[in-house]
Enzyme design. Structure first.
Site, PDB file in Angstrom:
ATOM      1  CG  HIS A  31      -6.084   2.206  -0.342  1.00  0.00           C
ATOM      2  ND1 HIS A  31      -6.415   3.543  -0.285  1.00  0.00           N
ATOM      3  CD2 HIS A  31      -7.114   1.593  -0.977  1.00  0.00           C
ATOM      4  CE1 HIS A  31      -7.583   3.724  -0.862  1.00  0.00           C
ATOM      5  NE2 HIS A  31      -8.035   2.552  -1.295  1.00  0.00           N
ATOM      6  CD  GLU A  32      -7.081  -2.209  -2.074  1.00  0.00           C
ATOM      7  OE1 GLU A  32      -8.150  -2.752  -1.727  1.00  0.00           O
ATOM      8  OE2 GLU A  32      -7.033  -1.239  -2.847  1.00  0.00           O
ATOM      9  CG  HIS A  69     -10.679  -0.517   1.439  1.00  0.00           C
ATOM     10  ND1 HIS A  69     -11.448   0.584   1.743  1.00  0.00           N
ATOM     11  CD2 HIS A  69      -9.987  -0.176   0.323  1.00  0.00           C
ATOM     12  CE1 HIS A  69     -11.238   1.548   0.858  1.00  0.00           C
ATOM     13  NE2 HIS A  69     -10.344   1.112  -0.009  1.00  0.00           N
TER      14      HIS A  69
END
Length: 206
Positions: A22-23, A26
């Protein structure tokens, strides 16, 4: 959903996969869009240690509510700051959906080949589940979740500013929603719908 139990040894890698993907997504999309801030800050990596907030991870295991370290970005580096912010915000949840899909594919392939051990099957199952939960949870339009950043940049400036003003109180709102089990009520129908779609695609492929 989370917590200490006999399956924790399988939950930990699944959680780390979901959080890290997820990170990283980003960070990767921010760099693609022209902002090198995540790279400079050491966040353009698949090393989970770079993304972990220790207290947030403990909260996640114990209370079904937690967080990773937010990826720092500078929207002024994007050619279109509004579009860039929306795409960076959506990257995390989308990456979680893709990861859940890949976990389902790998599970299906290993099962067909009769190579699926109990341990691997459990890790893949938790990876599948956690990634879907992360995707849906992060799209809730409350600061500082990704959904709020998308909504803020889609709303007119006045309404977007009002949404941002909620941010200091958002953790308490989220804790209240978790405590009252409202989060599960919100997530459950979307989880079922998304899981159904992923499983149908997997069945077609395999």
């Amino acid at each position: 959903m989370f917590g200490f139990d006999e399956n924790m040894i399988f939950r930990i890698p699944a959680l780390l996969i979901a959080l890290t993907i997820h990170e990283y997504a980003h960070a990767r999309v921010a760099v693609w869009m022209g902002d090198n801030t995540p790279k400079i800050m050491g966040r353009l990596t698949l090393n989970p240690i770079a993304h972990l907030d220790p207290f947030g991870l403990i909260m996640l295991w114990l209370f079904k509510f937690g967080w990773a370290k937010p990826v720092p970005i500078n929207p002024s580096n994007f050619k279109n700051w509004r579009q860039g912010t929306i795409l960076v915000s959506l990257a995390g949840p989308i990456s979680n959906v893709i990861t859940a899909f890949l976990a389902a594919i790998i599970y299906g392939i290993l099962a067909k080949l009769e190579l699926l051990s109990s341990g691997i099957g459990t890790v893949l199952t938790f990876t599948y589940s956690y990634n879907i939960i992360f995707a849906i949870f992060n799209l809730i339009p409350l600061p500082p979740l990704d959904g709020s950043k998308v909504l803020t940049n889609l709303l007119p400036a006045r309404q977007g500013y009002m949404l941002e003003k909620i941010e200091p109180y958002a953790p308490f709102i989220l804790l209240g929603l978790v405590y009252l089990n409202i989060i599960n009520v919100i997530i459950a129908p979307f989880y079922s719908a998304l899981s159904f779609m992923i499983n149908q695609i997997v069945r077609i492929i395999l």
